[in-house]
Design a protein around this motif. Structure first.
Motif, PDB file in Angstrom:
ATOM      1  N   ARG A   1      -5.122 -14.535  48.686  1.00 12.57           N
ATOM      2  CA  ARG A   1      -4.786 -15.471  47.616  1.00 12.57           C
ATOM      3  C   ARG A   1      -3.275 -15.537  47.420  1.00 12.57           C
ATOM      4  NH1 ARG A   1      -8.093 -17.407  43.808  1.00 12.57           N
ATOM      5  NH2 ARG A   1      -9.163 -17.971  45.703  1.00 12.57           N
ATOM      6  N   LEU A   2      -2.608 -14.388  47.414  1.00 13.79           N
ATOM      7  CA  LEU A   2      -1.154 -14.381  47.217  1.00 13.79           C
ATOM      8  C   LEU A   2      -0.430 -15.083  48.361  1.00 13.79           C
ATOM      9  CD1 LEU A   2      -0.658 -10.780  45.793  1.00 13.79           C
ATOM     10  CD2 LEU A   2      -0.408 -12.952  44.545  1.00 13.79           C
ATOM     11  N   VAL A   3      -0.899 -14.891  49.575  1.00 13.22           N
ATOM     12  CA  VAL A   3      -0.290 -15.571  50.725  1.00 13.22           C
ATOM     13  C   VAL A   3      -0.571 -17.069  50.663  1.00 13.22           C
ATOM     14  CG1 VAL A   3      -0.355 -15.813  53.244  1.00 13.22           C
ATOM     15  CG2 VAL A   3      -0.194 -13.541  52.200  1.00 13.22           C
ATOM     16  N   SER A   4      -1.766 -17.443  50.241  1.00 15.92           N
ATOM     17  CA  SER A   4      -2.104 -18.860  50.114  1.00 15.92           C
ATOM     18  C   SER A   4      -1.197 -19.565  49.111  1.00 15.92           C
ATOM     19  CB  SER A   4      -3.570 -18.995  49.690  1.00 15.92           C
ATOM     20  OG  SER A   4      -3.902 -20.337  49.460  1.00 15.92           O
ATOM     21  N   VAL A   5      -0.983 -18.945  47.953  1.00 18.14           N
ATOM     22  CA  VAL A   5      -0.099 -19.531  46.942  1.00 18.14           C
ATOM     23  C   VAL A   5       1.327 -19.606  47.479  1.00 18.14           C
ATOM     24  CG1 VAL A   5       0.916 -19.178  44.647  1.00 18.14           C
ATOM     25  CG2 VAL A   5      -1.545 -18.856  44.998  1.00 18.14           C
ATOM     26  N   LEU A   6       1.778 -18.551  48.111  1.00 18.05           N
ATOM     27  CA  LEU A   6       3.125 -18.521  48.688  1.00 18.05           C
ATOM     28  C   LEU A   6       3.305 -19.648  49.698  1.00 18.05           C
ATOM     29  CD1 LEU A   6       5.878 -17.071  49.188  1.00 18.05           C
ATOM     30  CD2 LEU A   6       4.664 -15.697  50.892  1.00 18.05           C
ATOM     31  N   ASP A   7       2.350 -19.792  50.585  1.00 18.38           N
ATOM     32  CA  ASP A   7       2.406 -20.832  51.611  1.00 18.38           C
ATOM     33  C   ASP A   7       2.464 -22.222  50.984  1.00 18.38           C
ATOM     34  OD1 ASP A   7       2.001 -21.935  54.370  1.00 18.38           O
ATOM     35  OD2 ASP A   7       0.075 -22.554  53.502  1.00 18.38           O
ATOM     36  N   ASP A   8       1.603 -22.469  50.006  1.00 16.11           N
ATOM     37  CA  ASP A   8       1.570 -23.761  49.331  1.00 16.11           C
ATOM     38  C   ASP A   8       2.898 -24.043  48.627  1.00 16.11           C
ATOM     39  OD1 ASP A   8      -0.212 -26.056  48.444  1.00 16.11           O
ATOM     40  OD2 ASP A   8       0.382 -25.263  46.488  1.00 16.11           O
ATOM     41  N   ASP A   9       3.418 -23.033  47.936  1.00 19.87           N
ATOM     42  CA  ASP A   9       4.684 -23.211  47.212  1.00 19.87           C
ATOM     43  C   ASP A   9       5.846 -23.503  48.152  1.00 19.87           C
ATOM     44  OD1 ASP A   9       3.405 -22.784  44.817  1.00 19.87           O
ATOM     45  OD2 ASP A   9       4.511 -20.964  44.314  1.00 19.87           O
ATOM     46  N   LEU A  10       5.950 -22.743  49.226  1.00 17.21           N
ATOM     47  CA  LEU A  10       7.053 -22.967  50.164  1.00 17.21           C
ATOM     48  C   LEU A  10       6.946 -24.340  50.831  1.00 17.21           C
ATOM     49  CD1 LEU A  10       7.353 -19.432  51.774  1.00 17.21           C
ATOM     50  CD2 LEU A  10       9.050 -20.554  50.294  1.00 17.21           C
ATOM     51  N   GLU A  11       5.729 -24.737  51.146  1.00 18.93           N
ATOM     52  CA  GLU A  11       5.530 -26.055  51.752  1.00 18.93           C
ATOM     53  C   GLU A  11       5.970 -27.165  50.800  1.00 18.93           C
ATOM     54  OE1 GLU A  11       1.852 -28.840  53.287  1.00 18.93           O
ATOM     55  OE2 GLU A  11       1.642 -26.669  53.441  1.00 18.93           O
ATOM     56  N   HIS A  12       5.517 -27.102  49.564  1.00 13.52           N
ATOM     57  CA  HIS A  12       5.865 -28.147  48.606  1.00 13.52           C
ATOM     58  C   HIS A  12       7.338 -28.102  48.204  1.00 13.52           C
ATOM     59  CE1 HIS A  12       1.927 -29.654  48.555  1.00 13.52           C
ATOM     60  NE2 HIS A  12       1.405 -28.872  47.631  1.00 13.52           N
ATOM     61  N   ALA A  13       7.919 -26.932  48.105  1.00 18.35           N
ATOM     62  CA  ALA A  13       9.341 -26.836  47.777  1.00 18.35           C
ATOM     63  C   ALA A  13      10.183 -27.432  48.903  1.00 18.35           C
ATOM     64  CB  ALA A  13       9.740 -25.388  47.507  1.00 18.35           C
ATOM     65  N   GLY A  14       9.796 -27.171  50.129  1.00 19.43           N
ATOM     66  CA  GLY A  14      10.495 -27.776  51.269  1.00 19.43           C
ATOM     67  C   GLY A  14      10.340 -29.291  51.286  1.00 19.43           C
ATOM     68  N   GLN A  15       9.149 -29.776  50.974  1.00 16.91           N
ATOM     69  CA  GLN A  15       8.930 -31.220  50.891  1.00 16.91           C
ATOM     70  C   GLN A  15       9.809 -31.833  49.806  1.00 16.91           C
ATOM     71  OE1 GLN A  15       4.746 -31.337  50.100  1.00 16.91           O
ATOM     72  NE2 GLN A  15       4.161 -31.218  52.260  1.00 16.91           N
ATOM     73  N   ALA A  16       9.893 -31.159  48.659  1.00 22.21           N
ATOM     74  CA  ALA A  16      10.698 -31.678  47.548  1.00 22.21           C
ATOM     75  C   ALA A  16      12.172 -31.741  47.929  1.00 22.21           C
ATOM     76  CB  ALA A  16      10.497 -30.820  46.304  1.00 22.21           C
ATOM     77  N   ALA A  17      12.680 -30.705  48.579  1.00 21.14           N
ATOM     78  CA  ALA A  17      14.087 -30.696  48.992  1.00 21.14           C
ATOM     79  C   ALA A  17      14.346 -31.787  50.034  1.00 21.14           C
ATOM     80  CB  ALA A  17      14.465 -29.323  49.538  1.00 21.14           C
ATOM     81  N   PHE A  18      13.439 -31.942  50.984  1.00 21.97           N
ATOM     82  CA  PHE A  18      13.579 -32.999  51.989  1.00 21.97           C
ATOM     83  C   PHE A  18      13.536 -34.377  51.334  1.00 21.97           C
ATOM     84  CE2 PHE A  18      11.629 -36.132  54.779  1.00 21.97           C
ATOM     85  CZ  PHE A  18      12.502 -36.106  55.859  1.00 21.97           C
ATOM     86  N   LEU A  19      12.581 -34.574  50.433  1.00 22.06           N
ATOM     87  CA  LEU A  19      12.438 -35.863  49.756  1.00 22.06           C
ATOM     88  C   LEU A  19      13.697 -36.202  48.981  1.00 22.06           C
ATOM     89  CD1 LEU A  19      10.817 -38.325  48.862  1.00 22.06           C
ATOM     90  CD2 LEU A  19       9.730 -36.867  47.120  1.00 22.06           C
ATOM     91  N   ARG A  20      14.224 -35.247  48.246  1.00 16.55           N
ATOM     92  CA  ARG A  20      15.446 -35.528  47.480  1.00 16.55           C
ATOM     93  C   ARG A  20      16.579 -35.922  48.422  1.00 16.55           C
ATOM     94  NH1 ARG A  20      19.077 -32.087  43.299  1.00 16.55           N
ATOM     95  NH2 ARG A  20      20.779 -33.612  43.259  1.00 16.55           N
ATOM     96  N   GLY A  21      16.782 -35.166  49.475  1.00 18.94           N
ATOM     97  CA  GLY A  21      17.842 -35.501  50.428  1.00 18.94           C
ATOM     98  C   GLY A  21      17.669 -36.882  51.030  1.00 18.94           C
ATOM     99  N   THR A  22      16.456 -37.236  51.358  1.00 18.02           N
ATOM    100  CA  THR A  22      16.180 -38.547  51.928  1.00 18.02           C
ATOM    101  C   THR A  22      16.434 -39.658  50.901  1.00 18.02           C
ATOM    102  OG1 THR A  22      14.551 -37.556  53.396  1.00 18.02           O
ATOM    103  CG2 THR A  22      14.431 -39.939  53.089  1.00 18.02           C
ATOM    104  N   LEU A  23      15.987 -39.446  49.681  1.00 22.40           N
ATOM    105  CA  LEU A  23      16.188 -40.445  48.629  1.00 22.40           C
ATOM    106  C   LEU A  23      17.684 -40.657  48.346  1.00 22.40           C
ATOM    107  CD1 LEU A  23      13.372 -39.347  46.178  1.00 22.40           C
ATOM    108  CD2 LEU A  23      13.485 -41.543  47.401  1.00 22.40           C
ATOM    109  N   GLU A  24      18.457 -39.607  48.378  1.00 24.68           N
ATOM    110  CA  GLU A  24      19.901 -39.725  48.087  1.00 24.68           C
ATOM    111  C   GLU A  24      20.646 -40.434  49.201  1.00 24.68           C
ATOM    112  OE1 GLU A  24      20.934 -36.022  45.159  1.00 24.68           O
ATOM    113  OE2 GLU A  24      20.889 -35.590  47.312  1.00 24.68           O
ATOM    114  N   ARG A  25      20.091 -40.502  50.390  1.00 29.40           N
ATOM    115  CA  ARG A  25      20.758 -41.143  51.530  1.00 29.40           C
ATOM    116  C   ARG A  25      20.332 -42.598  51.706  1.00 29.40           C
ATOM    117  NH1 ARG A  25      20.460 -35.969  52.197  1.00 29.40           N
ATOM    118  NH2 ARG A  25      22.069 -34.776  53.230  1.00 29.40           N
ATOM    119  N   ARG A  26      19.409 -43.055  50.855  1.00 29.01           N
ATOM    120  CA  ARG A  26      18.919 -44.437  50.990  1.00 29.01           C
ATOM    121  C   ARG A  26      19.950 -45.423  50.529  1.00 29.01           C
ATOM    122  NH1 ARG A  26      12.978 -44.728  48.570  1.00 29.01           N
ATOM    123  NH2 ARG A  26      12.906 -46.749  49.468  1.00 29.01           N
TER     124      ARG A  26
END
Length: 168
Positions: A143-168
């Protein structure tokens, strides 16, 4: 390095990613999408934090930080307080609007509770079954690894999305 230190190190990598995704961004940027059906930075950060909060609260047998510490009221989202974002459609994703300080404040509160809990664990604790609804049953470690994996995936998506939005 023991299990506790490994988990603390791994979970400690989430807050810097959250901050990279939201710090200095205004609410409009945090609510922007690349596609009408896409997620927003605000939703991704809120969701990853709600999932961590929900799952950890279940593990420790306590009320979510979301409601116990008044974060649900501060966010004032038009959603049920039990909502974590799982399975939300695009319309409901768009309802999650929040500023950077609110998002990081809630995330920091959940992270603090998580690290406090992780400090109490030993390697033997990780084999304890915490959810028998699955086959095989889910252990604390899984369970702890599952939450960690989900959090890191979504945090990376959020950082990528912000960077992409700022370059539009």
């Amino acid at each position: 390095m023991d299990t506790r230190d490994l988990l603390l190190e791994a979970y400690g990598r989430i807050p810097p990613l959250v901050r990279a995704a939201v710090d200095g961004a205004d609410e409009d940027l945090l609510a922007a999408r690349l596609d009408p059906e896409g997620n927003t930075v605000a939703w991704l950060v809120w969701h990853l934090t709600r999932v961590q909060d929900d799952h950890l609260s279940e593990l420790i047998g306590a009320e979510d930080v979301w409601t116990a510490d008044g974060w649900a009221g501060r966010f004032a989202l038009p959603l049920d307080d039990a909502e974590t974002g799982y399975g939300m459609d695009a319309e409901r994703v768009g309802l999650v609007r929040a500023g950077a300080d609110l998002l990081t404040g809630y995330h920091d509160a959940v992270h603090e509770r998580t690290t406090d809990y992780l400090r109490t664990l030993s390697g033997d604790d990780l084999d304890r079954v915490v959810d028998e609804r699955w086959d095989p049953p889910v252990t604390l470690g899984v369970r702890l690894v599952s939450v960690l994996d989900d959090d890191l995936e979504h945090a990376g998506q959020a950082a990528f999305l912000r960077g992409t939005l700022e370059r539009r």
